[in-house]
Design a protein around this motif. Structure first.
Motif, PDB file in Angstrom:
ATOM      1  N   GLY A  18      10.985 -22.221 -32.919  1.00  0.00           N
ATOM      2  CA  GLY A  18      11.387 -21.921 -31.547  1.00  0.00           C
ATOM      3  C   GLY A  18      10.333 -22.319 -30.534  1.00  0.00           C
ATOM      4  N   LYS A  19      10.190 -21.498 -29.492  1.00  0.00           N
ATOM      5  CA  LYS A  19       9.263 -21.780 -28.391  1.00  0.00           C
ATOM      6  C   LYS A  19       8.048 -20.863 -28.466  1.00  0.00           C
ATOM      7  CE  LYS A  19      12.885 -23.198 -25.243  1.00  0.00           C
ATOM      8  NZ  LYS A  19      13.509 -22.996 -23.937  1.00  0.00           N
ATOM      9  N   MET A  20       6.868 -21.439 -28.263  1.00  0.00           N
ATOM     10  CA  MET A  20       5.622 -20.676 -28.220  1.00  0.00           C
ATOM     11  C   MET A  20       5.038 -20.880 -26.829  1.00  0.00           C
ATOM     12  SD  MET A  20       2.334 -20.738 -30.811  1.00  0.00           S
ATOM     13  CE  MET A  20       2.094 -22.507 -30.723  1.00  0.00           C
ATOM     14  N   CYS A  21       5.267 -19.889 -25.955  1.00  0.00           N
ATOM     15  CA  CYS A  21       4.891 -20.156 -24.565  1.00  0.00           C
ATOM     16  C   CYS A  21       4.293 -18.984 -23.796  1.00  0.00           C
ATOM     17  CB  CYS A  21       6.081 -20.713 -23.804  1.00  0.00           C
ATOM     18  SG  CYS A  21       7.567 -19.742 -23.935  1.00  0.00           S
ATOM     19  N   ASP A  22       4.178 -17.803 -24.411  1.00  0.00           N
ATOM     20  CA  ASP A  22       3.609 -16.699 -23.628  1.00  0.00           C
ATOM     21  C   ASP A  22       2.633 -15.882 -24.470  1.00  0.00           C
ATOM     22  OD1 ASP A  22       5.102 -14.820 -25.147  1.00  0.00           O
ATOM     23  OD2 ASP A  22       6.726 -14.823 -23.691  1.00  0.00           O
ATOM     24  N   LEU A  23       2.000 -14.932 -23.809  1.00  0.00           N
ATOM     25  CA  LEU A  23       0.965 -14.127 -24.441  1.00  0.00           C
ATOM     26  C   LEU A  23       1.476 -13.396 -25.676  1.00  0.00           C
ATOM     27  CD1 LEU A  23      -1.947 -13.130 -24.376  1.00  0.00           C
ATOM     28  CD2 LEU A  23      -1.213 -11.309 -22.818  1.00  0.00           C
ATOM     29  N   ASN A  24       2.687 -12.883 -25.639  1.00  0.00           N
ATOM     30  CA  ASN A  24       3.243 -12.198 -26.812  1.00  0.00           C
ATOM     31  C   ASN A  24       3.340 -13.138 -28.012  1.00  0.00           C
ATOM     32  OD1 ASN A  24       3.554  -9.697 -25.552  1.00  0.00           O
ATOM     33  ND2 ASN A  24       5.591 -10.209 -24.802  1.00  0.00           N
ATOM     34  N   ASP A  25       3.754 -14.383 -27.766  1.00  0.00           N
ATOM     35  CA  ASP A  25       3.839 -15.368 -28.848  1.00  0.00           C
ATOM     36  C   ASP A  25       2.462 -15.639 -29.440  1.00  0.00           C
ATOM     37  OD1 ASP A  25       6.586 -15.646 -28.399  1.00  0.00           O
ATOM     38  OD2 ASP A  25       6.314 -17.391 -27.082  1.00  0.00           O
ATOM     39  N   TYR A  26       1.472 -15.824 -28.584  1.00  0.00           N
ATOM     40  CA  TYR A  26       0.115 -16.116 -29.057  1.00  0.00           C
ATOM     41  C   TYR A  26      -0.428 -14.952 -29.884  1.00  0.00           C
ATOM     42  CZ  TYR A  26       0.650 -19.226 -24.990  1.00  0.00           C
ATOM     43  OH  TYR A  26       1.128 -20.116 -24.063  1.00  0.00           O
ATOM     44  N   GLN A  27      -0.224 -13.740 -29.389  1.00  0.00           N
ATOM     45  CA  GLN A  27      -0.712 -12.565 -30.118  1.00  0.00           C
ATOM     46  C   GLN A  27       0.011 -12.393 -31.447  1.00  0.00           C
ATOM     47  OE1 GLN A  27      -0.164  -9.599 -27.051  1.00  0.00           O
ATOM     48  NE2 GLN A  27      -2.284  -9.809 -26.340  1.00  0.00           N
ATOM     49  N   HIS A  28       1.312 -12.674 -31.460  1.00  0.00           N
ATOM     50  CA  HIS A  28       2.098 -12.583 -32.693  1.00  0.00           C
ATOM     51  C   HIS A  28       1.572 -13.578 -33.729  1.00  0.00           C
ATOM     52  CE1 HIS A  28       5.478 -11.916 -35.320  1.00  0.00           C
ATOM     53  NE2 HIS A  28       5.936 -13.150 -35.152  1.00  0.00           N
ATOM     54  N   LEU A  29       1.298 -14.805 -33.288  1.00  0.00           N
ATOM     55  CA  LEU A  29       0.779 -15.834 -34.193  1.00  0.00           C
ATOM     56  C   LEU A  29      -0.599 -15.440 -34.728  1.00  0.00           C
ATOM     57  CD1 LEU A  29       1.053 -18.636 -35.496  1.00  0.00           C
ATOM     58  CD2 LEU A  29       0.034 -19.581 -33.425  1.00  0.00           C
ATOM     59  N   GLN A  30      -1.478 -14.974 -33.855  1.00  0.00           N
ATOM     60  CA  GLN A  30      -2.812 -14.559 -34.289  1.00  0.00           C
ATOM     61  C   GLN A  30      -2.724 -13.419 -35.297  1.00  0.00           C
ATOM     62  OE1 GLN A  30      -4.618 -13.821 -30.411  1.00  0.00           O
ATOM     63  NE2 GLN A  30      -6.079 -15.476 -30.793  1.00  0.00           N
ATOM     64  N   SER A  31      -1.900 -12.453 -35.019  1.00  0.00           N
ATOM     65  CA  SER A  31      -1.738 -11.307 -35.909  1.00  0.00           C
ATOM     66  C   SER A  31      -1.170 -11.739 -37.266  1.00  0.00           C
ATOM     67  CB  SER A  31      -0.820 -10.280 -35.256  1.00  0.00           C
ATOM     68  OG  SER A  31      -0.597  -9.200 -36.120  1.00  0.00           O
ATOM     69  N   TYR A  32      -0.178 -12.610 -37.242  1.00  0.00           N
ATOM     70  CA  TYR A  32       0.425 -13.102 -38.492  1.00  0.00           C
ATOM     71  C   TYR A  32      -0.645 -13.776 -39.351  1.00  0.00           C
ATOM     72  CZ  TYR A  32       3.757 -15.321 -41.653  1.00  0.00           C
ATOM     73  OH  TYR A  32       4.451 -15.720 -42.769  1.00  0.00           O
ATOM     74  N   PHE A  33      -1.411 -14.676 -38.732  1.00  0.00           N
ATOM     75  CA  PHE A  33      -2.459 -15.383 -39.478  1.00  0.00           C
ATOM     76  C   PHE A  33      -3.531 -14.423 -39.973  1.00  0.00           C
ATOM     77  CE2 PHE A  33      -6.623 -17.409 -39.622  1.00  0.00           C
ATOM     78  CZ  PHE A  33      -6.398 -18.325 -40.640  1.00  0.00           C
ATOM     79  N   ASN A  34      -3.986 -13.530 -39.109  1.00  0.00           N
ATOM     80  CA  ASN A  34      -5.051 -12.601 -39.485  1.00  0.00           C
ATOM     81  C   ASN A  34      -4.660 -11.685 -40.643  1.00  0.00           C
ATOM     82  OD1 ASN A  34      -6.825 -13.632 -37.580  1.00  0.00           O
ATOM     83  ND2 ASN A  34      -6.250 -12.139 -36.035  1.00  0.00           N
ATOM     84  N   ASN A  35      -3.377 -11.434 -40.804  1.00  0.00           N
ATOM     85  CA  ASN A  35      -2.902 -10.578 -41.891  1.00  0.00           C
ATOM     86  C   ASN A  35      -2.625 -11.334 -43.191  1.00  0.00           C
ATOM     87  OD1 ASN A  35      -2.982  -8.046 -40.558  1.00  0.00           O
ATOM     88  ND2 ASN A  35      -1.153  -8.610 -39.432  1.00  0.00           N
TER      89      ASN A  35
END
Length: 117
Positions: A18-35
């Motif tokens: 989908g689209k990665m364009c706002d702060l929530n998306d960035y935080q979601h991606l960081q959290s997914y990777f960090n876990n």
């Protein structure tokens, strides 16, 4: 934006959908990777279903690459769509993280086959 595990050849990584364009998306991606528990020496980020990203969103992949380098894990971006590939080139991300454009290239990465001349 959705994130799913990468499902090819028993490689570790994730797909961004989908689209990665706002702060929530960035935080979601960081959290997914960090876990994630990284247990392979090659890590794939599948961009084949990413339809839009700001340059900031793609910049997160540089952070991920830096973290993976500390554990001697190689990172690759897989099959970015044409519009995403254009942004990748404009911000120079392709100079930091190798891009895999095809299934054939992916297979070569897996088995470390040299290019045929």
């Amino acid at each position: 934006m959705e994130i799913d595990s990468f499902q090819k050849y028993n490689l570790q990584g994730f797909s961004v959908i989908g689209k990665m364009c706002d702060l929530n998306d960035y935080q979601h991606l960081q959290s997914y990777f960090n876990n994630m528990k990284i247990n392979k020496k090659k890590f794939i980020i599948d961009l084949s279903r990413l339809t839009f990203s700001s340059s900031h969103g793609l910049g997160l992949f540089i952070e991920i690459a830096q973290k993976l380098q500390k554990s001697n894990t190689e990172i690759f971006l897989y099959k970015p769509r044409e519009e995403i590939n254009t942004i990748i080139s404009l911000i120079g991300l392709n100079q930091v993280i190798p891009i895999i454009h095809s299934e054939k290239e992916l297979k070569k990465i897996i088995v470390n086959e040299p290019e045929c001349v």
